[in-house]
Design a protein around this motif. Sequence first.
Motif, PDB file in Angstrom:
ATOM      1  N   ILE A 165      -1.359  -4.951  -7.817  1.00  0.00           N
ATOM      2  CA  ILE A 165      -1.281  -6.064  -6.876  1.00  0.00           C
ATOM      3  C   ILE A 165      -1.603  -7.342  -7.634  1.00  0.00           C
ATOM      4  N   SER A 166      -0.897  -8.409  -7.335  1.00  0.00           N
ATOM      5  CA  SER A 166      -1.141  -9.655  -8.063  1.00  0.00           C
ATOM      6  C   SER A 166      -2.537 -10.181  -7.760  1.00  0.00           C
ATOM      7  N   GLY A 167      -3.164 -10.751  -8.786  1.00  0.00           N
ATOM      8  CA  GLY A 167      -4.516 -11.256  -8.636  1.00  0.00           C
ATOM      9  C   GLY A 167      -4.676 -12.272  -7.518  1.00  0.00           C
ATOM     10  N   PRO A 168      -3.796 -13.294  -7.428  1.00  0.00           N
ATOM     11  CA  PRO A 168      -3.934 -14.278  -6.349  1.00  0.00           C
ATOM     12  C   PRO A 168      -3.838 -13.671  -4.953  1.00  0.00           C
TER      13      PRO A 168
ATOM     14  N   SER B 260       5.292  -6.122  -1.053  1.00  0.00           N
ATOM     15  CA  SER B 260       5.378  -6.854  -2.317  1.00  0.00           C
ATOM     16  C   SER B 260       4.573  -6.219  -3.447  1.00  0.00           C
ATOM     17  N   VAL B 261       3.691  -5.269  -3.109  1.00  0.00           N
ATOM     18  CA  VAL B 261       2.920  -4.631  -4.170  1.00  0.00           C
ATOM     19  C   VAL B 261       3.826  -3.785  -5.048  1.00  0.00           C
ATOM     20  N   VAL B 262       3.513  -3.703  -6.332  1.00  0.00           N
ATOM     21  CA  VAL B 262       4.360  -2.964  -7.273  1.00  0.00           C
ATOM     22  C   VAL B 262       3.513  -1.976  -8.063  1.00  0.00           C
ATOM     23  N   ASN B 263       4.159  -0.852  -8.416  1.00  0.00           N
ATOM     24  CA  ASN B 263       3.514   0.158  -9.263  1.00  0.00           C
ATOM     25  C   ASN B 263       2.174   0.634  -8.703  1.00  0.00           C
ATOM     26  N   MET B 264       2.114   0.768  -7.377  1.00  0.00           N
ATOM     27  CA  MET B 264       0.872   1.219  -6.775  1.00  0.00           C
ATOM     28  C   MET B 264       0.661   2.706  -7.059  1.00  0.00           C
TER      29      MET B 264
ATOM     30  N   THR C  17       5.989   1.879   5.376  1.00  0.00           N
ATOM     31  CA  THR C  17       5.737   2.910   4.372  1.00  0.00           C
ATOM     32  C   THR C  17       6.799   2.918   3.268  1.00  0.00           C
ATOM     33  N   SER C  18       8.046   2.779   3.671  1.00  0.00           N
ATOM     34  CA  SER C  18       9.110   2.842   2.673  1.00  0.00           C
ATOM     35  C   SER C  18       8.951   1.718   1.643  1.00  0.00           C
ATOM     36  N   ALA C  19       8.500   0.559   2.108  1.00  0.00           N
ATOM     37  CA  ALA C  19       8.297  -0.573   1.186  1.00  0.00           C
ATOM     38  C   ALA C  19       7.147  -0.275   0.245  1.00  0.00           C
ATOM     39  N   VAL C  20       6.078   0.323   0.776  1.00  0.00           N
ATOM     40  CA  VAL C  20       4.945   0.667  -0.065  1.00  0.00           C
ATOM     41  C   VAL C  20       5.361   1.712  -1.101  1.00  0.00           C
ATOM     42  N   ASP C  21       6.098   2.717  -0.634  1.00  0.00           N
ATOM     43  CA  ASP C  21       6.530   3.779  -1.542  1.00  0.00           C
ATOM     44  C   ASP C  21       7.435   3.251  -2.658  1.00  0.00           C
ATOM     45  N   ARG C  22       8.284   2.291  -2.316  1.00  0.00           N
ATOM     46  CA  ARG C  22       9.155   1.717  -3.338  1.00  0.00           C
ATOM     47  C   ARG C  22       8.356   0.965  -4.381  1.00  0.00           C
ATOM     48  N   GLY C  23       7.197   0.425  -3.945  1.00  0.00           N
ATOM     49  CA  GLY C  23       6.392  -0.371  -4.864  1.00  0.00           C
ATOM     50  C   GLY C  23       5.489   0.452  -5.751  1.00  0.00           C
ATOM     51  N   ARG C  24       5.380   1.751  -5.464  1.00  0.00           N
ATOM     52  CA  ARG C  24       4.468   2.574  -6.257  1.00  0.00           C
ATOM     53  C   ARG C  24       5.003   2.769  -7.662  1.00  0.00           C
TER      54      ARG C  24
END
Length: 258
Positions: A156-159, A203-207, A251-258
């Motif tokens: 998750i981005s720091g800001p 918007s979170v990535v690589n979770m 959920t699908s958005a979160v899963d894509r960001g993992r």
Amino acid sequence: MSFSNENTAAHNLHTLIARVRSSAEGTIARSWSAVLGAEWGTIDFIRRHTEVVSLLQLTIQQLNALPERQRLRCERHVGAWWAAVIQPTVNWTDETRPAHSIIDDDKLDHLESTADLISGNLVGSSAAPRSTDLDQMHNTCNEWIDLLTSMGEGEISGPLRDQLISQLRHIIWLVENSELFGGARIADEASTVIGVLAQASASVVNMREESASRWKKAFITLVTACIVFNQASPILQQSITAGEQIVKEITSAVDRGR
């Protein structure tokens, strides 16, 4: 758990103005200082008085949800309520301006009547929460802070993380000062955070899998806490189901960001 309906921004605004107006202190500044429990001119005082302004802003906003005739009748008194909180043409430290002069009885009574109208029309929503039990809200916000603090820049981005942590800490501060500012401010801020978290989910990535699982669970818990607080629901499962439905949509958005 309390089922009092008198938990609107307008009710709490009325209480604070009434306390200032009846204060035995010699100036408006000292009266507000005594009521808010903070020294005049300090950051703590400014923070607390800003929350009073927020109560006024919420009250004005909620007037738009009233039937038109009630709204128009109430809006005629908004200027007096604003002047009571701000006193724009008065020196707050002037010894010749006692606190009882900030508003007259009639205008103050109209504020309480408006609060009752808002409560009657909007009870069970974030505008008029039915509960005063804030333990779950407090605990949930702390859990979120722990989760966000554990997430690195790669997840998750720091800001964004810092913004969310700041908002969650503000809710905790409001909970700790709920006797002053009431439940409606807490419910309003919690609703805002839920919206930001929902956007952040997309918007979170690589979770990491562990973080994603905790994120979903924490989101459900926060939604549940808000629903239970607003409605004083004795059946938690209905609230959990509502939270789960919202999570399914992101959920699908979160899963894509993992």
